[in-house]
Design an enzyme around this catalytic site. Structure first.
Site, PDB file in Angstrom:
ATOM      1  N   LYS A  18       0.808  -1.219   0.000  1.00 16.27           N
ATOM      2  CA  LYS A  18       0.000   0.000   0.000  1.00 16.27           C
ATOM      3  C   LYS A  18       0.841   1.270   0.000  1.00 16.27           C
ATOM      4  O   LYS A  18       0.646   2.170  -0.820  1.00 16.27           O
ATOM      5  CB  LYS A  18      -0.926  -0.032   1.215  1.00 16.27           C
ATOM      6  CG  LYS A  18      -1.925   1.126   1.237  1.00 16.27           C
ATOM      7  CD  LYS A  18      -2.865   0.986   2.416  1.00 16.27           C
ATOM      8  CE  LYS A  18      -3.864   2.138   2.437  1.00 16.27           C
ATOM      9  NZ  LYS A  18      -4.793   2.030   3.583  1.00 16.27           N
ATOM     10  N   GLN A  19       1.806   1.355   0.932  1.00 16.51           N
ATOM     11  CA  GLN A  19       2.633   2.554   1.022  1.00 16.51           C
ATOM     12  C   GLN A  19       3.498   2.713  -0.219  1.00 16.51           C
ATOM     13  O   GLN A  19       3.652   3.811  -0.758  1.00 16.51           O
ATOM     14  CB  GLN A  19       3.509   2.481   2.278  1.00 16.51           C
ATOM     15  CG  GLN A  19       4.320   3.739   2.520  1.00 16.51           C
ATOM     16  CD  GLN A  19       5.134   3.655   3.787  1.00 16.51           C
ATOM     17  OE1 GLN A  19       5.008   2.724   4.560  1.00 16.51           O
ATOM     18  NE2 GLN A  19       5.994   4.627   4.007  1.00 16.51           N
ATOM     19  N   GLU A  96      12.925   1.927   9.299  1.00 13.97           N
ATOM     20  CA  GLU A  96      13.494   2.132  10.620  1.00 13.97           C
ATOM     21  C   GLU A  96      13.449   0.794  11.378  1.00 13.97           C
ATOM     22  O   GLU A  96      12.861  -0.178  10.905  1.00 13.97           O
ATOM     23  CB  GLU A  96      12.679   3.158  11.411  1.00 13.97           C
ATOM     24  CG  GLU A  96      12.702   4.563  10.860  1.00 13.97           C
ATOM     25  CD  GLU A  96      11.917   5.511  11.736  1.00 13.97           C
ATOM     26  OE1 GLU A  96      12.525   6.163  12.594  1.00 13.97           O
ATOM     27  OE2 GLU A  96      10.693   5.577  11.560  1.00 13.97           O
ATOM     28  N   TYR A 159      14.675  17.836   4.792  1.00 12.04           N
ATOM     29  CA  TYR A 159      13.541  18.472   4.117  1.00 12.04           C
ATOM     30  C   TYR A 159      13.550  19.978   4.363  1.00 12.04           C
ATOM     31  O   TYR A 159      13.263  20.773   3.463  1.00 12.04           O
ATOM     32  CB  TYR A 159      12.205  17.900   4.608  1.00 12.04           C
ATOM     33  CG  TYR A 159      12.076  16.406   4.525  1.00 12.04           C
ATOM     34  CD1 TYR A 159      12.812  15.660   3.611  1.00 12.04           C
ATOM     35  CD2 TYR A 159      11.209  15.713   5.376  1.00 12.04           C
ATOM     36  CE1 TYR A 159      12.694  14.285   3.540  1.00 12.04           C
ATOM     37  CE2 TYR A 159      11.081  14.337   5.313  1.00 12.04           C
ATOM     38  CZ  TYR A 159      11.831  13.622   4.407  1.00 12.04           C
ATOM     39  OH  TYR A 159      11.716  12.270   4.351  1.00 12.04           O
ATOM     40  N   GLU A 209      24.539  14.980  13.011  1.00  9.68           N
ATOM     41  CA  GLU A 209      23.971  14.928  14.353  1.00  9.68           C
ATOM     42  C   GLU A 209      24.851  14.038  15.227  1.00  9.68           C
ATOM     43  O   GLU A 209      25.844  13.465  14.755  1.00  9.68           O
ATOM     44  CB  GLU A 209      22.532  14.399  14.316  1.00  9.68           C
ATOM     45  CG  GLU A 209      22.405  12.978  13.793  1.00  9.68           C
ATOM     46  CD  GLU A 209      20.963  12.526  13.581  1.00  9.68           C
ATOM     47  OE1 GLU A 209      20.099  13.398  13.353  1.00  9.68           O
ATOM     48  OE2 GLU A 209      20.703  11.322  13.664  1.00  9.68           O
ATOM     49  N   HIS A 252      16.563   8.628  16.582  1.00 11.65           N
ATOM     50  CA  HIS A 252      17.153   7.746  15.579  1.00 11.65           C
ATOM     51  C   HIS A 252      17.882   6.583  16.248  1.00 11.65           C
ATOM     52  O   HIS A 252      18.440   6.728  17.337  1.00 11.65           O
ATOM     53  CB  HIS A 252      18.184   8.490  14.732  1.00 11.65           C
ATOM     54  CG  HIS A 252      17.570   9.468  13.775  1.00 11.65           C
ATOM     55  ND1 HIS A 252      18.265  10.532  13.259  1.00 11.65           N
ATOM     56  CD2 HIS A 252      16.334   9.548  13.252  1.00 11.65           C
ATOM     57  CE1 HIS A 252      17.473  11.225  12.449  1.00 11.65           C
ATOM     58  NE2 HIS A 252      16.311  10.641  12.433  1.00 11.65           N
TER      59      HIS A 252
END
Length: 639
Positions: A18-19, A96, A159, A209, A252
């Site tokens: 679906k995704q 993830e 983004y 990061e 994360h």
């Protein structure tokens, strides 16, 4: 590394669920060439494209240049392995919560071949705005063809960076996500090498990061690049997590600093010294890069900008602040068991244990080496971990025996053990490695001394285990049953039930934060601190925040009586700003909130979301610019 830019590049999706289906539709409409999908054991058609029964068949029939893997974390490693076996040139894994040991095994396979490169896991993917090729789930409205190359760990920060360069009229050439995984398949230096040779890339942006040493490696590359190239491309950078509590995992999988790894401040300074122009918020990248590119273009020969420091003229983006010192909480990377439980595991491997302290103790650990992409022994001739005196000894994930291994001989020599001590050290490492692999640990730390008979004896132990193995794959249930949530911060446990990552910060903490995305949440705390604020928490609703998660987030933030004002910082990539605005309005009414809320909405449907906030009649303050919003919430908190 394959440079996905030319519009004739093709890739397959794995599998067309679906995704992935929604993603395929968007990508096709944008201009990406997709040759089909893979669904194990099934042949057919979907969206007018063929569905192949295996990656091998997809490779034989369509010769794709890349494979985009859209499967849950528990299945990601198997899908990557299939793509490697089929010799797909570029494999992009977006999931993830991929178990650490699954990825360790994949990297051991990747090390034996030269046909396939991995991007990810835990990343938005790779996208060429010029070539209209999108392999991932990036929000397309943010992107525009242009001349800035971006390589980033964080999705939401990337983004924001993309949107900033688009608003500045620069656009992007190629955007590579290193991703937030502990063991990234493609790193900053890989991306920088691509940008150096890419004629479409005129400026470069790095978004880093906490966690690992990739930013330090990038700094070394930048120094070398700026020393050997007459006309270097301008480079800008940001490092999230400068205010992160030491030892905590910040959303994360890979955003935590292991023993011996640098903190965010160290990374920031290294990049700055190397000649990168540093910013404190991604909103500043567009205007800053525009200044640098114009300066470079307008100077005779464009060479006067070369050399460390000269890039920075005319652009001041970072206010100098004194970092706030905080107590170090117990480290929480998944699950740490108690020492007596670690001793029980050692006893099962016939390791001698005795809780004791001695000035002559040494430390021996098994951990992940993020640079070598493999497990490693960390050895220090001191009882407590000492960065200056410790050494890492990487070894293959497939290694089964340590007796007679040259790695053991090197480690024993570093520890000052006698020749006879090699065999004893090999036995201890063998037992630790078996526990590490069988129980899917991410770090096993031991303090070791001599017993009365001269053998090695463990005097202290701290064992940490990967929760992804349990949460996404259902493995290691016996280990994770040892978790005692009654000993943890109640608000953090409560937030976890709703899929929210919440970390209560020490100090006066008058500003509550609600952010979508781990990297953006870290950077929000950093930037608010620079504006003079004192944040009460880190909160990541996740990249796909909903009205319900927003409401749950408000509930947990308001349970902290220190909070005098709340800052909502949402970048609508996959998440629509109007949906978030609706969630904020409903939460404000349902929870009978009295605390003032400042809302910054950017991204998808931002104007509609801002309008809904402005017309709600509630004491909500809507902004699109970060600094203006930050100043407002800090002022409200002080009032």
């Amino acid at each position: 590394m394959a440079h996905i830019q030319a519009s004739n590049k093709k890739f397959h999706k794995h599998p067309p669920r679906k995704q992935a289906t929604a993603n395929v539709k968007e990508s096709l409409e944008w201009g990406t060439k997709i040759v089909g999908g893979v669904k194990p054991g099934v042949e057919g058609e979907h969206l007018g494209l063929p569905v192949f029964p295996s990656v091998r068949v997809a490779q034989e029939k369509s010769k794709p240049d890349a494979s985009a893997i859209y499967v849950p974390g528990a299945q990601t490693a198997q899908a990557i392995e299939e793509a490697i076996e089929a010799e797909i040139p570029l494999v992009v894994a977006v999931a993830e919560h991929v178990p650490i040991h699954d990825i360790l095994r994949i990297h051991s396979i990747l090390a034996t071949q030269s046909k396939t490169r991995l991007v990810g896991a835990n990343c938005p993917g790779i996208i060429s705005a010029i070539g209209k090729c999108r392999i991932g789930f990036q929000p397309l409205p943010c992107f525009a063809p242009g001349n800035v190359g971006i390589v980033a760990k964080s999705g939401t920060l990337s983004y924001e960076t993309v949107a900033s360069t688009t608003r500045a009229g620069l656009g992007q050439s190629l955007c590579i996500s290193m991703g937030g995984d502990v063991l990234a398949g493609t790193n900053f230096v890989d991306g920088l090498r691509v940008f150096e040779d890419d004629p479409d890339t005129e400026g470069i942006i790095i978004v880093g990061e906490i966690g690992g040493t990739a930013e330090l490696d990038a700094a070394e590359w930048i120094k070398d690049y700026r020393g050997r190239v007459v006309d270097p491309k301008p480079i800008m950078a940001l490092v999230g997590g400068r205010e992160a509590p030491p030892g905590r995992i910040m959303g994360h999988a890979g955003s935590w600093a292991a023993p011996g790894e640098p903190d965010a401040e160290t990374k920031y300074r290294a990049l700055e010294r190397a000649g990168a122009v540093m910013v404190d918020h991604p909103e500043k990248f567009g205007a800053g890069m525009k200044v640098l590119l114009n300066s470079r273009a307008n100077r005779p020969g464009m060479s006067s900008i070369a050399g460390a420091g000269s890039q920075k003229r005319g652009l001041h983006t970072m206010r100098r602040v004194t970092l706030v010192s905080r107590p170090i909480p117990s480290q929480k990377r998944s699950l740490y068991i108690k020492q007596f439980q670690a001793f029980d595991l050692l006893k099962e491997k016939s390791v001698s244990v005795k809780e004791a302290a001695s000035g002559s103790d040494i430390s021996v650990s098994i951990a992940v080496d993020r640079t070598a992409l493999s497990p490693c022994i960390i050895a220090s001739p001191t009882a407590e971990f000492n960065l200056a005196k410790s050494r890492r000894f990487p070894f293959p994930y497939a290694q089964t025996k340590f007796d007679g291994s040259p790695i053991i001989a090197d480690a024993a020599s570093h520890l000052g053990l006698s020749v006879s001590g090699n065999e004893k050290l090999a036995g201890l490492v063998q037992s630790l490695w078996e526990i590490y692999k069988e129980k899917e640990a991410f770090v096993l730390e031991t303090r070791v001394g001599r017993s009365s008979d001269g053998s090695l004896e463990v005097h202290g132990a701290r064992f940490g285990f990967d929760d992804a193995a349990y949460r996404s794959s259902g493995r290691q249930a016996d280990i994770h049953k040892l978790r005692n949530t009654s000993e943890e911060v109640p608000e953090e446990v409560e937030a976890e039930k709703d899929g929210i990552v919440y970390i209560k910060l020490e100090g006066e903490g008058s500003v509550g934060t609600l952010v979508n995305g781990a990297g953006l949440a870290m950077n929000t705390v950093d930037a608010l601190t620079i504006q003079g604020g004192h944040c009460a928490n880190f909160l990541d609703t996740g990249g796909k925040a909903t009205s319900e998660t927003v409401k749950s987030s408000f509930r947990v933030i308001c349970s902290d009586t220190r909070v005098k004002a709340i800052f909502v910082n949402i970048f609508g990539g996959l998440t629509r700003c109007d949906m978030i605005a609706d969630g904020i309005i409903l939460a404000f009414r349902d929870l009978n909130m009295k605390v003032p809320v400042v809302v910054r909405l950017r991204g998808t449907n931002e104007e509609l979301g801002q309008k809904m906030i402005a017309e709600s009649g509630l004491p909500l303050h809507a902004f699109d610019g970060f600094e203006e919003a930050a100043r407002k919430v800090v002022a409200l908190a002080k009032e």
